[in-house]
Motif scaffolding. Structure first.
Motif, mmCIF file in Angstrom:
data_model
loop_
_atom_site.group_PDB
_atom_site.id
_atom_site.type_symbol
_atom_site.label_atom_id
_atom_site.label_comp_id
_atom_site.label_asym_id
_atom_site.label_seq_id
_atom_site.Cartn_x
_atom_site.Cartn_y
_atom_site.Cartn_z
ATOM 1 N N PRO A 199 6.550 13.710 -18.187
ATOM 2 C CA PRO A 199 6.300 12.317 -17.751
ATOM 3 C C PRO A 199 7.249 11.878 -16.644
ATOM 4 O O PRO A 199 8.001 10.908 -16.784
ATOM 5 N N ILE A 200 7.234 12.598 -15.517
ATOM 6 C CA ILE A 200 8.061 12.255 -14.352
ATOM 7 C C ILE A 200 7.256 11.268 -13.521
ATOM 8 O O ILE A 200 6.320 11.653 -12.824
ATOM 9 N N THR A 201 7.626 10.007 -13.578
ATOM 10 C CA THR A 201 6.773 8.939 -13.069
ATOM 11 C C THR A 201 7.312 8.371 -11.758
ATOM 12 O O THR A 201 8.501 8.109 -11.624
ATOM 13 N N GLY A 202 6.419 8.169 -10.814
ATOM 14 C CA GLY A 202 6.782 7.655 -9.509
ATOM 15 C C GLY A 202 6.519 6.164 -9.384
ATOM 16 O O GLY A 202 5.659 5.611 -10.054
ATOM 17 N N ALA A 203 7.272 5.533 -8.527
ATOM 18 C CA ALA A 203 7.060 4.125 -8.162
ATOM 19 C C ALA A 203 7.875 3.866 -6.906
ATOM 20 O O ALA A 203 7.661 4.526 -5.892
ATOM 21 N N TYR A 204 8.812 2.947 -6.980
ATOM 22 C CA TYR A 204 9.672 2.648 -5.834
ATOM 23 C C TYR A 204 10.938 1.999 -6.351
ATOM 24 O O TYR A 204 11.047 1.635 -7.528
ATOM 25 N N SER A 205 11.926 1.865 -5.463
ATOM 26 C CA SER A 205 13.207 1.276 -5.856
ATOM 27 C C SER A 205 13.094 -0.244 -5.882
ATOM 28 O O SER A 205 12.969 -0.878 -4.834
ATOM 29 N N ILE A 206 13.150 -0.815 -7.089
ATOM 30 C CA ILE A 206 13.086 -2.268 -7.222
ATOM 31 C C ILE A 206 14.324 -2.929 -6.618
ATOM 32 O O ILE A 206 14.198 -3.873 -5.829
ATOM 33 N N PRO A 207 15.550 -2.462 -6.939
ATOM 34 C CA PRO A 207 16.711 -3.060 -6.266
ATOM 35 C C PRO A 207 16.703 -2.814 -4.762
ATOM 36 O O PRO A 207 17.252 -3.609 -3.995
ATOM 37 N N LEU A 246 0.832 -1.202 0.000
ATOM 38 C CA LEU A 246 0.000 0.000 0.000
ATOM 39 C C LEU A 246 0.864 1.249 0.000
ATOM 40 O O LEU A 246 0.624 2.193 -0.763
ATOM 41 N N ALA A 247 1.897 1.264 0.826
ATOM 42 C CA ALA A 247 2.757 2.443 0.952
ATOM 43 C C ALA A 247 3.438 2.780 -0.363
ATOM 44 O O ALA A 247 3.378 3.922 -0.845
ATOM 45 N N ILE A 248 4.097 1.821 -0.979
ATOM 46 C CA ILE A 248 4.921 2.130 -2.148
ATOM 47 C C ILE A 248 4.089 2.356 -3.404
ATOM 48 O O ILE A 248 4.444 3.193 -4.250
ATOM 49 N N TYR A 249 2.956 1.659 -3.541
ATOM 50 C CA TYR A 249 2.149 1.832 -4.746
ATOM 51 C C TYR A 249 1.256 3.071 -4.655
ATOM 52 O O TYR A 249 1.150 3.832 -5.622
ATOM 53 N N LEU A 250 0.626 3.270 -3.512
ATOM 54 C CA LEU A 250 -0.231 4.447 -3.376
ATOM 55 C C LEU A 250 0.593 5.730 -3.464
ATOM 56 O O LEU A 250 0.250 6.661 -4.200
ATOM 57 N N PHE A 277 -3.848 0.026 -7.471
ATOM 58 C CA PHE A 277 -3.233 -1.259 -7.146
ATOM 59 C C PHE A 277 -2.842 -1.312 -5.675
ATOM 60 O O PHE A 277 -3.020 -2.337 -5.004
ATOM 61 N N GLY A 278 -2.308 -0.220 -5.170
ATOM 62 C CA GLY A 278 -1.938 -0.174 -3.765
ATOM 63 C C GLY A 278 -3.130 -0.325 -2.841
ATOM 64 O O GLY A 278 -3.048 -1.001 -1.804
ATOM 65 N N LEU A 279 -4.245 0.273 -3.201
ATOM 66 C CA LEU A 279 -5.443 0.217 -2.346
ATOM 67 C C LEU A 279 -6.035 -1.185 -2.280
ATOM 68 O O LEU A 279 -6.658 -1.546 -1.281
#
Length: 439
Positions: free
Chosen positions: A95-103, A75-79, A329-331
């Protein structure tokens, strides 16, 4: 057309370009939401919500987290990743897109052998603070604008080439599903401009998957449960063992890739603001139980590519679409993961690789050429970026920039500062000539 500062004008090396603002982004959003941008945003979301989600789930299992804690992490990283996309895309119309660090998620599988989940959460928050400080002080902006463009472009090409290789391997692993998806991509690009090739590839791949029974139930025991939040514990060991490497990954892998990709596509990214928002995302995600929500390299590459539309001013629509899907997806993470995992990995791999073609071409063209300079440094950055090098817990993209700059300092005829000055003068000549012609 871009209405901001010309791509050849010199700009302040310490400040970000001015943001068009929320109202401008909101007014332009209906035009930015077209078939190309929506399909690119969908592909980016599918990529980010599939394999990477499995990495997070695997790390959570290594730490023996409960289902509620795992859902809280997702929830934290996707939301927050989705919120970052919507915020940055709308504010800057890029197009500055957010997500999270996969590594960053990958290193946690090993870190849980030493640290508890409570210590990890404390380290997540500390990592966010480190990134935030670097963004507020403008240190990252100064460094990124000092590095020669060919080295940045070579790093991007090296880091992203794995997606092209992954597409080839996907066709080898699943010739029918991935092969027909790739064929649909190239035929669509040849026959019509009305349908985005990457969308055609995804649709054909899904049809073939359903027809051949390739859709499998995800192998996860997550249930739709309420997230369980956990209080952080701050320790010195976790600071050095988790926080410092994670901050380096966010800056050296994610932000560096995203900044380079945007530059390759002709944008002037707000480097300091991108670092600041990644720091804030890290702090808030840590408080919720996740490792770091930040600007993401691969998703930015997909949303900023030509697959998101010919008009660069409208590609931020792909980022907004991706943000909405990421947040959704996070929700419903506990319920959505099994369905996303049902998609065959070769289909995800081939579509993501096809979406990267434009980015790879732009990066390679911006990296190599006898007139560009810094060619030895660019080559070093390229091969290091391609490698699986990992030093001090920091992955290859960061070291690609470091070693590329060092190679240029040692091997190129001009110093980097002189070369940058000469490039700046050369870039301004066409603009001056055009202005004289116009008058």
């Amino acid at each position: 057309m871009h209405t901001g500062q010309s791509a050849v004008e010199p700009q302040d090396t310490h400040k970000d370009p001015a943001a068009p603002g929320w109202l401008a982004g909101l007014r332009g959003l209906p035009a930015a939401l077209n078939l190309n941008s929506v399909s690119a945003g969908l592909v980016a979301a599918i990529f980010g919500c599939s394999g990477p989600a499995l990495i997070v789930i695997g790390a959570a299992q290594a730490g023996q987290l409960s289902n509620g804690q795992t859902v809280a992490w997702l929830l934290a990283i996707y939301l927050l990743g989705g919120i970052i996309s919507i915020f940055m895309g709308m504010r800057y119309r890029m197009p500055i897109t957010g997500a999270y660090s996969i590594p960053g998620a990958a290193i946690m599988a090993a870190a849980f052998a030493t640290f508890s989940y409570q210590e990890a959460i404390g380290a997540f928050i500390m990592a966010g603070v480190l990134v935030l400080i670097l963004g507020v002080t403008g240190v990252i902006g100064r460094i990124m604008r000092w590095v020669p463009m060919p080295i940045v472009m070579a790093m991007i090409a090296g880091a992203m080439i794995r997606f092209g290789i992954g597409a080839v391997e996907a066709v080898s692993a699943a010739p029918l599903i991935a092969g027909l998806a790739a064929l649909a991509f190239f035929l669509t690009g040849r026959l019509t401009r009305r349908v985005p090739p990457v969308l055609a590839a995804l649709i054909v791949g899904l049809i073939v998957t359903l027809a051949t029974g390739g859709l499998q139930t995800g192998a996860t025991d997550l249930a739709f449960v309420m997230p369980q939040f956990t209080a952080p514990v701050f320790t010195l060991g976790a600071f050095f063992g988790i926080a410092v490497p994670l901050a380096a990954l966010v800056i050296g892998a994610e932000n560096a890739q995203a900044i380079g990709v945007l530059m390759a596509e002709g944008y002037k990214p707000p480097i300091n603001a991108m670092t600041v928002i990644s720091g804030v995302g890290g702090i808030v995600a840590g408080m919720m139980g996740g490792h770091n929500a930040n600007i993401a390299g691969p998703m930015t590459a997909i949303c900023s590519s030509e697959q998101a539309g010919k008009d660069k001013d409208k590609r931020y629509g792909a980022t907004v679409v991706n943000g909405v899907l990421f947040g959704a997806f996070g929700l419903v993470a506990g319920l959505a993961v099994p369905f996303v995992m049902a998609l065959p990995k070769p289909l995800i791999g081939v579509v993501a690789g096809l979406a990267m073609i434009g980015v790879l071409l732009s990066s390679l063209q911006g990296a190599f050429g006898p007139r560009l300079g810094n060619q030895i440094g660019a080559f070093v950055a390229f091969v290091v970026g391609m490698s699986s090098l990992n030093l001090l817990g920091i992955s290859a993209p960061f070291w690609a920039l470091v070693f590329g700059v060092l190679a240029s300092l040692l091997s190129d005829k001009l110093t980097l500062e002189k070369r940058n000055e000469s490039e700046s003068r050369a870039e301004r000549l066409p603009k001056v000539s055009s202005e004289r012609s116009a008058t």
